[in-house]
Design a protein around this motif. Structure first.
Motif, PDB file in Angstrom:
ATOM      1  N   ASN A   1       7.497   7.327 -12.305  1.00 27.17           N
ATOM      2  CA  ASN A   1       8.199   6.084 -12.036  1.00 27.17           C
ATOM      3  C   ASN A   1       9.379   5.950 -12.991  1.00 27.17           C
ATOM      4  O   ASN A   1       9.260   6.224 -14.185  1.00 27.17           O
ATOM      5  N   ALA A   2      10.521   5.518 -12.479  1.00 25.28           N
ATOM      6  CA  ALA A   2      11.722   5.360 -13.314  1.00 25.28           C
ATOM      7  C   ALA A   2      11.504   4.345 -14.433  1.00 25.28           C
ATOM      8  O   ALA A   2      12.155   4.418 -15.477  1.00 25.28           O
ATOM      9  N   ASN A   3      10.576   3.401 -14.256  1.00 20.35           N
ATOM     10  CA  ASN A   3      10.309   2.375 -15.270  1.00 20.35           C
ATOM     11  C   ASN A   3       9.217   2.764 -16.259  1.00 20.35           C
ATOM     12  O   ASN A   3       8.880   1.981 -17.132  1.00 20.35           O
ATOM     13  N   PHE A   4       8.654   3.951 -16.097  1.00 20.34           N
ATOM     14  CA  PHE A   4       7.589   4.396 -16.993  1.00 20.34           C
ATOM     15  C   PHE A   4       8.157   4.616 -18.399  1.00 20.34           C
ATOM     16  O   PHE A   4       9.182   5.258 -18.567  1.00 20.34           O
TER      17      PHE A   4
ATOM     18  N   MET B   1       3.714   0.975 -28.688  1.00 17.85           N
ATOM     19  CA  MET B   1       3.274  -0.372 -28.346  1.00 17.85           C
ATOM     20  C   MET B   1       3.884  -0.913 -27.053  1.00 17.85           C
ATOM     21  O   MET B   1       3.295  -1.738 -26.397  1.00 17.85           O
ATOM     22  N   GLY B   2       5.055  -0.475 -26.664  1.00 23.38           N
ATOM     23  CA  GLY B   2       5.633  -0.925 -25.400  1.00 23.38           C
ATOM     24  C   GLY B   2       5.508   0.119 -24.319  1.00 23.38           C
ATOM     25  O   GLY B   2       6.078  -0.021 -23.248  1.00 23.38           O
ATOM     26  N   ALA B   3       4.754   1.159 -24.620  1.00 24.06           N
ATOM     27  CA  ALA B   3       4.620   2.272 -23.687  1.00 24.06           C
ATOM     28  C   ALA B   3       3.766   1.875 -22.492  1.00 24.06           C
ATOM     29  O   ALA B   3       2.972   0.942 -22.555  1.00 24.06           O
ATOM     30  N   SER B   4       3.918   2.609 -21.422  1.00 24.82           N
ATOM     31  CA  SER B   4       3.149   2.358 -20.206  1.00 24.82           C
ATOM     32  C   SER B   4       1.701   2.809 -20.340  1.00 24.82           C
ATOM     33  O   SER B   4       0.847   2.380 -19.576  1.00 24.82           O
TER      34      SER B   4
ATOM     35  N   THR C   1      -3.281   2.250 -13.224  1.00 27.09           N
ATOM     36  CA  THR C   1      -4.092   3.127 -14.066  1.00 27.09           C
ATOM     37  C   THR C   1      -3.894   4.596 -13.747  1.00 27.09           C
ATOM     38  O   THR C   1      -4.469   5.436 -14.412  1.00 27.09           O
ATOM     39  N   ASN C   2      -3.104   4.914 -12.752  1.00 24.41           N
ATOM     40  CA  ASN C   2      -2.959   6.305 -12.363  1.00 24.41           C
ATOM     41  C   ASN C   2      -1.751   6.942 -13.050  1.00 24.41           C
ATOM     42  O   ASN C   2      -0.622   6.878 -12.583  1.00 24.41           O
TER      43      ASN C   2
ATOM     44  N   LEU D   1       0.815  -1.203   0.000  1.00 28.64           N
ATOM     45  CA  LEU D   1       0.000   0.000   0.000  1.00 28.64           C
ATOM     46  C   LEU D   1       0.854   1.261   0.000  1.00 28.64           C
ATOM     47  O   LEU D   1       0.421   2.314  -0.452  1.00 28.64           O
ATOM     48  N   LYS D   2       2.076   1.160   0.483  1.00 24.37           N
ATOM     49  CA  LYS D   2       2.968   2.312   0.506  1.00 24.37           C
ATOM     50  C   LYS D   2       3.653   2.535  -0.836  1.00 24.37           C
ATOM     51  O   LYS D   2       4.259   3.577  -1.041  1.00 24.37           O
ATOM     52  N   ASN D   3       3.560   1.572  -1.735  1.00 28.23           N
ATOM     53  CA  ASN D   3       4.164   1.703  -3.060  1.00 28.23           C
ATOM     54  C   ASN D   3       3.249   2.538  -3.946  1.00 28.23           C
ATOM     55  O   ASN D   3       2.259   2.053  -4.468  1.00 28.23           O
ATOM     56  N   ARG D   4       3.579   3.796  -4.130  1.00 24.72           N
ATOM     57  CA  ARG D   4       2.732   4.719  -4.899  1.00 24.72           C
ATOM     58  C   ARG D   4       2.642   4.333  -6.372  1.00 24.72           C
ATOM     59  O   ARG D   4       1.753   4.779  -7.077  1.00 24.72           O
ATOM     60  N   PHE D   5       3.563   3.525  -6.860  1.00 30.83           N
ATOM     61  CA  PHE D   5       3.587   3.184  -8.277  1.00 30.83           C
ATOM     62  C   PHE D   5       2.834   1.904  -8.605  1.00 30.83           C
ATOM     63  O   PHE D   5       2.824   1.470  -9.744  1.00 30.83           O
TER      64      PHE D   5
END
Length: 120
Positions: free
Chosen positions: A19-22, A31-34, A11-12, A3-7
């Motif tokens: 996020n560094a992985n976005f 096509m590989g986009a977030s 859908t948000n 629950l503490k993981n904001r990422f």
């Protein structure tokens, strides 16, 4: 701890874009986009239709149906707010953003409805 993981809220966009992985659409041709545009989803669907139970036209009709039913479920509340808050009800509008999940049978499910959707 999750629950503490904001990422973790997939859908948000407002949270995930930091996020560094976005993966931004312009960095990956989409096509590989977030986050995909509707055109990217349609392109993917049409490219993979042989693996799916429905073609895009059928899925779009089911999607529109679930969106209409969702809006009908809140129609009275929305109309009351429009009459309460708008001096001229016919000159105001609200833009809703629908997050839709498609299950393994291509059925659309409404995850959430945003009253201030990201238009990116």
């Amino acid at each position: 701890a999750r629950l503490k993981n904001r990422f973790m809220h997939l859908t948000n966009y407002s949270i995930n874009r930091n996020n560094a992985n976005f993966v931004r659409p312009e960095d990956d041709a989409g096509m590989g986009a977030s986050k995909w545009s509707l055109n990217e989803l349609i392109g993917w669907w049409n490219a993979n239709v042989e693996c799916l139970e429905h073609d895009w036209g059928e899925v779009w009709d089911m999607t529109v149906d679930v969106i209409i039913k969702t809006l009908l479920s809140v129609e009275n509340a929305v109309v009351q707010q429009v009459h309460r808050l708008c001096k001229h009800p016919n000159t105001c509008f609200e833009l809703f953003g629908f997050d839709i999940l498609y299950d393994a049978h291509c059925k659309p499910w409404v995850l959430e409805v945003n009253i201030m959707p990201s238009l990116c």
